[in-house]
Design a protein around this motif. Structure first.
Motif: not given
Lengths: 542, 300
Positions: A360-364, A425-428, A432-444
């Protein structure tokens, strides 16, 4: 009016310059730390009733609102002729009709001890995203449990979301104690069950209070009906909770650029809110992701020109050099800078109507940056009952999982545990321009950490700490410096070889020259970064 | 680390929101309604883009029933700050003779304010409008987002509002859709006055107590600001020391009796008050869901 008359009798300080904001609040005794908290629980646990009751008892309900409450209670209320406090907070008509909370409601009140912003969040599963929204800025969560029902799947779900978004303090309000005859055994059983359920979630504190929101027992003062309860009532507990400071920031600062301010040809400023750390005029900074460096020339805060600014302030900075920076870039200190990534590993809380699927492709949107993102892999989902990880191919609404995303551009990010601003972050959805996810980065990655400690010995780890992990800014700077040293080390080696004729000695001297100086530089950078903000970074004569 | 005060945090949050709109929307406008909240909003907008000017004009939807002091203050403010001011009046409403007296508060507000606002937004093609509304003002406002999405018909759908975690605002919208944006969402009435005092922000003199001509009507003190207001049988014009906690159309805004003639007194009086600031607003009492209904129809 009596209070007013008394005030009028006193000489008023009108016309005098107003004291600075901080002092003004301190002298009035109202500069108590603000506590932002959320309430969550299942449908009908009595959240809104509890908040309404607290507002009422804290004197935050005005007379004309009470009059309106009386007439509303007769129309919609569930408490007969008595006021139904839930109607104070359930503001939407649909909520009043159905007697449920649909959306987050924010309320503001203060006591003599503290000011509060409370987010009353919905219990219904369909509105879980609204609960996560309320939690994302909260310091503490009140989790309501109906004494008659005990722990429900929603209780575990809410606790997990609260821990996911980084809330460290939980108060469990065991409500409707009146309906179980204020039975201690019921309370203790719930306490036991809850502690067991959330053992792995890493809360800094969990408190339990037996309450009846409807009757106001143990809300603002201790109830005579629960002599077996030794703790404070709910409101005094909230007044006294000490919020653990966020993991104390390293000296590194970051300013996501929100707006490039160019009113005329002479001024080019970069406006934004400082996400972390502290910056000072004269600091050497890097623009990420490009990595180009410059020095901070001016800092404009809301009060005018300042010499330094720190996390949470909105500023506009100008740099000494004309370097290309636009919205979405991050101006950061050279040490402890965010990492630049084009592939993110992140936990996702899915809020979209349509399920997540790989590909799936989204705007982040992360801080002020926007990128196109593709979910290339869903590693696992997290079971909300057991908190166990299981392989998954998709996430339905309210599902939580770990995924890898690739971006169409590089972004400066930090681990969510280190920075909500640069790690959340959020994914849009594009259509529909709806916010479809909240994201929490894990760098390590967990296994990265495990591997690095397992595979590398003590000495190697020390070097790694100094030169930075793979992809880190420190390591890049170190390689830069080492390669730059190459020319001069060849010269040193040649000079030694020619004068002494000892090639081994020449090589040794040349090599140590290459390695030692950048190492020393790195060491200095670390030491200084730990104390005051970095003063001199480049051109320190290596 | 510099510890930010409560007001500094609110200030930073509002400035962030204002800049976010400027950076992501095509054609924003600041809905300037002349009151204390608008004064704070405008002050923050000036700060957000300093040393430049806000990259958007001010819009005032004039119902033709505002206090004369408000209109004078509005024009002074725009020229003092050197900003573009657009004044829009719903001429259809004027031609139809809509007024608070002839048509009642509900119809007057709907035609002159709500319809007037929609006309202006459509006429100029604004895709984002700042408002000074606060969540502590009214119950349905407590549920409002910072970025409130409106359909092409300007409707608000309270059931499908976008979540706003952290400070991440989803500023994407479809063709014709627009945002109402509320940078003061988390401010309270007390915060607004404290900030006005701290920053020395000019406000309309009507907020300060002075002898004014008022009549008692429907339990409120209504100021007779011009000749259009006719006295009903038995009504007596009196001069009383009054001030206003909120400002709107003068026939719909009740004054409170007060001696508070400066900021310090106003703040002290507000602390001691037992009624909410919107008590004096006639339009809020048309029914308990009436604000929500007006918002769905496109009202701020």
């Amino acid at each position: 009016m009596a209070a007013l008359a008394k005030l009028k009798g006193q000489p008023t300080p009108a016309g005098q310059p107003h004291p600075a904001n901080d002092q003004g609040q301190n002298t009035e005794g109202s500069a108590r730390a603000l506590l932002r908290f959320i309430t969550c629980g299942s449908v009908d646990d009595g959240k809104s009733t509890l908040i309404g009751r607290i507002l009422y008892e804290a004197g935050a309900v005005f007379d004309d609102q009470l009059t309106a409450l009386d007439s509303d209670s007769r129309k919609f209320g569930t408490q007969g002729a008595a006021p139904d406090f839930a109607l104070l907070v359930d503001g939407l008509s649909a909520e009043r009709e159905q007697g449920i909370t649909i959306d987050v409601a924010y309320r503001y009140f203060s006591t003599d001890q503290r000011s509060f912003i409370v987010a009353d969040t919905p219990g219904h599963e369909q509105y879980t995203r609204n609960m996560a929204t309320g939690a994302s800025t909260a310091d503490l969560a009140i989790i309501l449990i109906d004494a008659r029902k005990g722990l429900l799947p929603q209780t575990r779900r809410h606790s997990f979301i609260v821990s996911l978004v980084g809330v460290r303090h939980v108060v469990v309000a065991v409500n409707k104690m009146d309906l179980v005859g204020y039975d201690e055994a019921v309370f203790r059983q719930i306490e036991h069950d809850y502690r067991k359920a959330v053992a792995g979630l890493g809360f800094a504190s969990i408190d339990f209070v037996p309450v009846s929101a409807r009757d106001g027992e143990n809300v603002t003062s201790l109830s005579a009906l629960t002599p077996w309860y030794r703790g404070p009532a709910l409101l005094p507990l909230l007044e006294s909770v000490v919020v653990v400071a966020e993991a104390e920031v390293e000296a590194g600062f970051a300013l996501p650029v929100q707006w490039v301010n160019r009113p005329d040809l002479d001024f080019r400023g970069f406006a934004g809110t400082v996400a972390r750390g502290r910056l000072r005029v004269g600091d050497v900074v890097a623009a990420l992701p490009s990595g180009r460096r410059s020095t901070i020339a001016r800092i404009l805060a809301p009060s005018g020109d300042v010499s330094q600014a720190s996390a949470g302030q909105s500023v506009t900075v100008t740099l000494a050099d004309e370097i290309d920076i636009s919205r979405g870039d991050v101006i950061a200190s050279v040490a402890h800078a965010p990492v630049v990534k084009q592939e993110l590993r992140a936990r996702l809380l899915w809020t979209g109507e349509a399920a997540l699927r790989e590909g799936g492709e989204f705007i982040l949107k992360l801080a002020t940056a926007t990128a196109n993102a593709q979910i290339v892999r869903l590693h696992h989902s997290v079971d909300i009952e057991s908190y166990a990880e299981a392989p998954a191919e998709s996430l339905a609404m309210n599902g939580i999982g770990l995924a890898t995303l690739t971006l169409d551009r590089q972004l400066a990010v930090l681990d969510y545990a280190r920075s909500r601003e640069l790690g959340g972050f959020i994914l849009i959805d594009r259509l529909s321009n709806q916010t479809v996810a909240f994201g929490f980065v894990e760098t390590r990655r967990a296994q990265d950490k495990a591997r690095s400690t397992a595979e590398t010995g003590g000495a190697a780890r020390a070097v790694l700490r100094l030169v930075g992990w793979r992809g880190a800014q420190e390591r890049r700077a170190w390689f830069e410096a080492a390669s730059w040293r190459l020319a001069s080390c060849l010269f040193v080696a040649a000079a030694v070889a020619l004068t002494t004729g000892q090639w081994a000695l020449a090589a040794a001297l040349g090599l140590s020259d290459t390695v030692l100086r950048p190492l020393l530089k790195g060491l200095h950078a670390r030491l200084w970064a730990r104390r005051a903000p970095p003063a001199l970074y480049d051109g320190a004569g290596i | 680390m510099i510890q930010l005060s409560h007001l500094q945090k609110l200030e930073a949050e509002a400035i962030f929101i204002i800049r976010e709109v400027a950076a992501t929307c095509e054609k924003p406008v600041l809905l300037y309604s002349i009151g204390k909240d608008s004064a704070v909003l405008l002050h923050l907008a000036m700060k957000a883009f300093y040393p430049g000017k806000p990259p958007f004009p001010l819009l005032h939807v004039d119902t033709t029933w505002k206090f004369r002091d408000m209109i004078a203050f509005r024009d002074q403010t725009a020229s003092r700050l050197g900003l573009d001011l657009i004044v829009h009046i719903n001429e259809e409403g004027v031609r139809a003779g809509v007024s608070p007296f002839a048509s009642g508060s509900r119809l007057h507000t709907d035609v002159m304010k709500t319809q007037g606002l929609k006309q202006a937004l459509d006429k100029y093609g604004f895709d984002a409008a700042f408002g000074g509304a606060r969540r502590d003002e009214e119950k349905s406002r407590a549920k409002e987002r910072v970025f409130s999405l409106r359909s092409a018909q300007h409707r608000w759908d309270p059931k499908s509002q976008r979540p706003e975690p952290w400070r991440l605002f989803n500023t994407r919208k479809g063709p014709g859709e627009s945002f109402r944006v509320f940078p003061l969402s988390n401010w309270t009435e007390k915060d607004v006055w404290d900030y006005i005092a701290l920053e020395n922000i000019p406000v309309v003199p009507l907020y300060f107590a002075a002898p004014r001509p008022v009549v008692r009507r429907n339990g409120a003190w209504i100021m007779r600001d011009d000749e259009r207001m006719e006295l009903l049988p038995g009504e007596q014009l009196e001069t009383r020391m009054v001030r206003f906690r909120t400002l709107g159309c003068y026939p719909l805004t009740g004054a409170v009796e007060s001696e508070a003639a400066n900021l310090t007194d106003i703040i002290a009086e507000m602390r001691a008050s037992r009624s909410s600031e919107r008590e004096g607003r006639v339009i809020d009492h048309d029914g308990s869901g009436s604000m929500e209904q007006k918002k769905q129809e496109g009202y701020f």
